[in-house]
Design a protein around this motif. Structure first.
Motif, PDB file in Angstrom:
ATOM      1  N   LEU A 175       0.832  -1.198   0.000  1.00 25.65           N
ATOM      2  CA  LEU A 175       0.000   0.000   0.000  1.00 25.65           C
ATOM      3  C   LEU A 175       0.870   1.252   0.000  1.00 25.65           C
ATOM      4  O   LEU A 175       0.581   2.236  -0.686  1.00 25.65           O
ATOM      5  CB  LEU A 175      -0.922   0.001   1.228  1.00 25.65           C
ATOM      6  CG  LEU A 175      -1.991  -1.096   1.272  1.00 25.65           C
ATOM      7  CD1 LEU A 175      -2.738  -1.047   2.595  1.00 25.65           C
ATOM      8  CD2 LEU A 175      -2.965  -0.949   0.108  1.00 25.65           C
ATOM      9  N   ILE A 220      -1.759   0.607  -4.678  1.00 26.51           N
ATOM     10  CA  ILE A 220      -3.181   0.881  -4.474  1.00 26.51           C
ATOM     11  C   ILE A 220      -3.294   2.255  -3.827  1.00 26.51           C
ATOM     12  O   ILE A 220      -2.902   2.424  -2.673  1.00 26.51           O
ATOM     13  CB  ILE A 220      -3.834  -0.180  -3.570  1.00 26.51           C
ATOM     14  CG1 ILE A 220      -3.622  -1.580  -4.155  1.00 26.51           C
ATOM     15  CG2 ILE A 220      -5.319   0.114  -3.394  1.00 26.51           C
ATOM     16  CD1 ILE A 220      -4.135  -2.692  -3.284  1.00 26.51           C
ATOM     17  N   GLY A 244      -7.867   5.420  -0.625  1.00 24.30           N
ATOM     18  CA  GLY A 244      -9.269   5.574  -0.996  1.00 24.30           C
ATOM     19  C   GLY A 244      -9.754   4.553  -1.999  1.00 24.30           C
ATOM     20  O   GLY A 244     -10.954   4.350  -2.129  1.00 24.30           O
ATOM     21  N   GLU A 245      -8.848   3.898  -2.728  1.00 24.10           N
ATOM     22  CA  GLU A 245      -9.268   2.894  -3.700  1.00 24.10           C
ATOM     23  C   GLU A 245      -9.450   1.541  -3.019  1.00 24.10           C
ATOM     24  O   GLU A 245      -8.804   1.220  -2.027  1.00 24.10           O
ATOM     25  CB  GLU A 245      -8.249   2.779  -4.838  1.00 24.10           C
ATOM     26  CG  GLU A 245      -8.242   3.978  -5.752  1.00 24.10           C
ATOM     27  CD  GLU A 245      -7.536   3.677  -7.058  1.00 24.10           C
ATOM     28  OE1 GLU A 245      -7.196   2.497  -7.298  1.00 24.10           O
ATOM     29  OE2 GLU A 245      -7.321   4.621  -7.821  1.00 24.10           O
ATOM     30  N   ARG A 246     -10.315   0.734  -3.595  1.00 28.66           N
ATOM     31  CA  ARG A 246     -10.618  -0.565  -3.012  1.00 28.66           C
ATOM     32  C   ARG A 246      -9.446  -1.526  -3.134  1.00 28.66           C
ATOM     33  O   ARG A 246      -8.713  -1.528  -4.123  1.00 28.66           O
ATOM     34  CB  ARG A 246     -11.844  -1.165  -3.686  1.00 28.66           C
ATOM     35  CG  ARG A 246     -13.137  -0.423  -3.414  1.00 28.66           C
ATOM     36  CD  ARG A 246     -14.285  -1.057  -4.177  1.00 28.66           C
ATOM     37  NE  ARG A 246     -14.471  -2.444  -3.795  1.00 28.66           N
ATOM     38  CZ  ARG A 246     -15.308  -3.278  -4.411  1.00 28.66           C
ATOM     39  NH1 ARG A 246     -16.025  -2.851  -5.433  1.00 28.66           N
ATOM     40  NH2 ARG A 246     -15.443  -4.529  -4.002  1.00 28.66           N
ATOM     41  N   LEU A 247      -9.271  -2.354  -2.109  1.00 24.38           N
ATOM     42  CA  LEU A 247      -8.285  -3.417  -2.152  1.00 24.38           C
ATOM     43  C   LEU A 247      -8.863  -4.603  -2.922  1.00 24.38           C
ATOM     44  O   LEU A 247     -10.082  -4.741  -3.012  1.00 24.38           O
ATOM     45  CB  LEU A 247      -7.929  -3.874  -0.739  1.00 24.38           C
ATOM     46  CG  LEU A 247      -6.849  -3.117   0.026  1.00 24.38           C
ATOM     47  CD1 LEU A 247      -7.289  -1.693   0.306  1.00 24.38           C
ATOM     48  CD2 LEU A 247      -6.516  -3.835   1.328  1.00 24.38           C
ATOM     49  N   VAL A 253      -6.655   0.600   7.247  1.00 21.88           N
ATOM     50  CA  VAL A 253      -7.620   0.066   6.288  1.00 21.88           C
ATOM     51  C   VAL A 253      -9.020   0.261   6.860  1.00 21.88           C
ATOM     52  O   VAL A 253      -9.226   0.093   8.074  1.00 21.88           O
ATOM     53  CB  VAL A 253      -7.359  -1.435   5.999  1.00 21.88           C
ATOM     54  CG1 VAL A 253      -8.550  -2.072   5.303  1.00 21.88           C
ATOM     55  CG2 VAL A 253      -6.121  -1.600   5.136  1.00 21.88           C
ATOM     56  N   THR A 294     -13.281  -0.630   6.107  1.00 13.41           N
ATOM     57  CA  THR A 294     -14.168  -1.529   5.371  1.00 13.41           C
ATOM     58  C   THR A 294     -15.603  -1.035   5.463  1.00 13.41           C
ATOM     59  O   THR A 294     -16.070  -0.671   6.544  1.00 13.41           O
ATOM     60  CB  THR A 294     -14.079  -2.962   5.926  1.00 13.41           C
ATOM     61  OG1 THR A 294     -12.727  -3.418   5.843  1.00 13.41           O
ATOM     62  CG2 THR A 294     -14.971  -3.905   5.135  1.00 13.41           C
ATOM     63  N   ARG A 342     -18.851  -1.471   0.307  1.00 11.86           N
ATOM     64  CA  ARG A 342     -18.192  -1.613  -0.995  1.00 11.86           C
ATOM     65  C   ARG A 342     -16.921  -2.431  -0.917  1.00 11.86           C
ATOM     66  O   ARG A 342     -16.317  -2.750  -1.934  1.00 11.86           O
ATOM     67  CB  ARG A 342     -17.877  -0.225  -1.559  1.00 11.86           C
ATOM     68  CG  ARG A 342     -19.102   0.642  -1.810  1.00 11.86           C
ATOM     69  CD  ARG A 342     -18.673   2.016  -2.286  1.00 11.86           C
ATOM     70  NE  ARG A 342     -17.828   1.921  -3.461  1.00 11.86           N
ATOM     71  CZ  ARG A 342     -17.037   2.919  -3.902  1.00 11.86           C
ATOM     72  NH1 ARG A 342     -16.998   4.060  -3.244  1.00 11.86           N
ATOM     73  NH2 ARG A 342     -16.311   2.763  -4.983  1.00 11.86           N
ATOM     74  N   SER A 360     -12.986  -3.189   1.276  1.00  8.55           N
ATOM     75  CA  SER A 360     -11.918  -2.566   2.065  1.00  8.55           C
ATOM     76  C   SER A 360     -11.111  -1.616   1.203  1.00  8.55           C
ATOM     77  O   SER A 360     -10.905  -1.851   0.007  1.00  8.55           O
ATOM     78  CB  SER A 360     -10.991  -3.638   2.648  1.00  8.55           C
ATOM     79  OG  SER A 360     -11.697  -4.491   3.530  1.00  8.55           O
ATOM     80  N   HIS A 361     -10.627  -0.527   1.805  1.00  9.54           N
ATOM     81  CA  HIS A 361      -9.784   0.420   1.084  1.00  9.54           C
ATOM     82  C   HIS A 361      -8.746   1.002   2.026  1.00  9.54           C
ATOM     83  O   HIS A 361      -8.938   1.034   3.252  1.00  9.54           O
ATOM     84  CB  HIS A 361     -10.612   1.543   0.455  1.00  9.54           C
ATOM     85  CG  HIS A 361     -11.411   2.333   1.451  1.00  9.54           C
ATOM     86  ND1 HIS A 361     -12.670   1.952   1.850  1.00  9.54           N
ATOM     87  CD2 HIS A 361     -11.124   3.467   2.143  1.00  9.54           C
ATOM     88  CE1 HIS A 361     -13.139   2.813   2.729  1.00  9.54           C
ATOM     89  NE2 HIS A 361     -12.213   3.743   2.935  1.00  9.54           N
ATOM     90  N   THR A 386      -6.464   3.678   3.958  1.00  7.62           N
ATOM     91  CA  THR A 386      -6.716   5.006   4.526  1.00  7.62           C
ATOM     92  C   THR A 386      -5.408   5.676   4.919  1.00  7.62           C
ATOM     93  O   THR A 386      -5.363   6.486   5.841  1.00  7.62           O
ATOM     94  CB  THR A 386      -7.631   4.895   5.761  1.00  7.62           C
ATOM     95  OG1 THR A 386      -7.025   4.026   6.719  1.00  7.62           O
ATOM     96  CG2 THR A 386      -8.998   4.359   5.382  1.00  7.62           C
TER      97      THR A 386
END
Length: 247
Positions: free
Chosen positions: A29, A34, A37-40, A70, A72, A75, A77-78, A80
């Motif tokens: 990360l 990634i 703010g983008e999804r994992l 992270v 969740t 939508r 997990s993303h 942070t």
């Protein structure tokens, strides 16, 4: 208390496996692979990527959530992590000759820890048998008519001064996918001014050309050498690249 599985502990390291996976995921990360703010990727894909069970991935994500790294929601997990979202690389993409993704195209990139190919060791100033990080890239167009292959060897200087590259040594087994698209930006962020020297030569008896890139820093220390072989079936070869300015 989190449920464990027989694979959740690493006897050699004496620590829970899920904590090591949490550390490796955090490293990726921070690499910028990634953006914040983008999804994992989903648990299944992460489990395949790290070659562990989905339960281990779930526990690793819980560690990162507890530390506020992270989040969740419905939508998924993303990340942070603090800082602005990662933008398009400011310098030319890595490796040399890498295509932008196109519909139907196939690409594969891996890294290994091995002695560099012939000629690379001399360019990097290392002993021929001394291992280093070697990156291999292969891309074919959707119709299979155009093929590009690139082999890159990194110097000890690059691995020592660019933290993101150094992390790849631990997982340079040639099996997992390697995302080094931002390699030149990582170098610049480490305070290195990049000087590119690119040589284009025809490959005898074939419709292909070889492009050899050598990169050194402001102290004339070699950082990497890449050899790209690409089809050149058109009447004219258009080759575009950018030499990044010093930060």
């Amino acid at each position: 208390m989190a449920r464990t599985t027989p694979h959740d502990h690493s006897p050699a390291e004496g620590e829970p496996l899920y904590r090591r996976i949490a550390a490796e995921l955090l490293g990726e990360l921070r690499d910028g692979t990634i953006p914040p703010g983008e999804r994992l990727p989903g648990e299944r894909r992460l489990a395949e990527h790290f070659e562990v069970s989905r339960e281990t991935v779930r526990q690793a994500l819980q560690v990162l959530r507890r530390d506020g790294l992270v989040a969740t929601d419905r939508r998924g997990s993303h990340a942070t992590l603090p800082g602005p979202p990662v933008e398009t690389p400011a310098s030319s993409g890595f490796p040399l000759g890498a295509w932008c993704a196109e519909r139907g195209a196939t690409t594969r990139a891996t890294v290994t820890w091995e002695a560099p190919p012939p000629g690379h060791a001399e360019a990097l100033g290392v002993a021929p048998a001394r291992p280093t990080l070697v990156h291999r890239y292969r891309s074919a167009s959707a119709d299979g008519r155009e093929l590009r292959t690139a082999v890159t060897s990194f110097s000890a200087v690059a691995l020592a001064e660019v933290e993101e590259l150094g992390r790849y040594r631990a997982r340079a087994d040639g099996a997992g996918a390697a995302e080094l698209r931002r390699a030149y930006d990582w170098m610049r962020r480490a305070g290195l001014t990049l000087h590119h020297r690119d040589t284009i030569t025809p490959v005898a008896g074939t419709p292909s050309v070889r492009v050899t890139r050598r990169v050194h820093d402001q102290y004339a220390r070699p950082l990497e050498i890449t050899e790209l072989v690409m089809d050149a079936r058109e009447d004219a070869l258009v080759y575009e690249f950018t030499v990044p300015a010093a930060v």
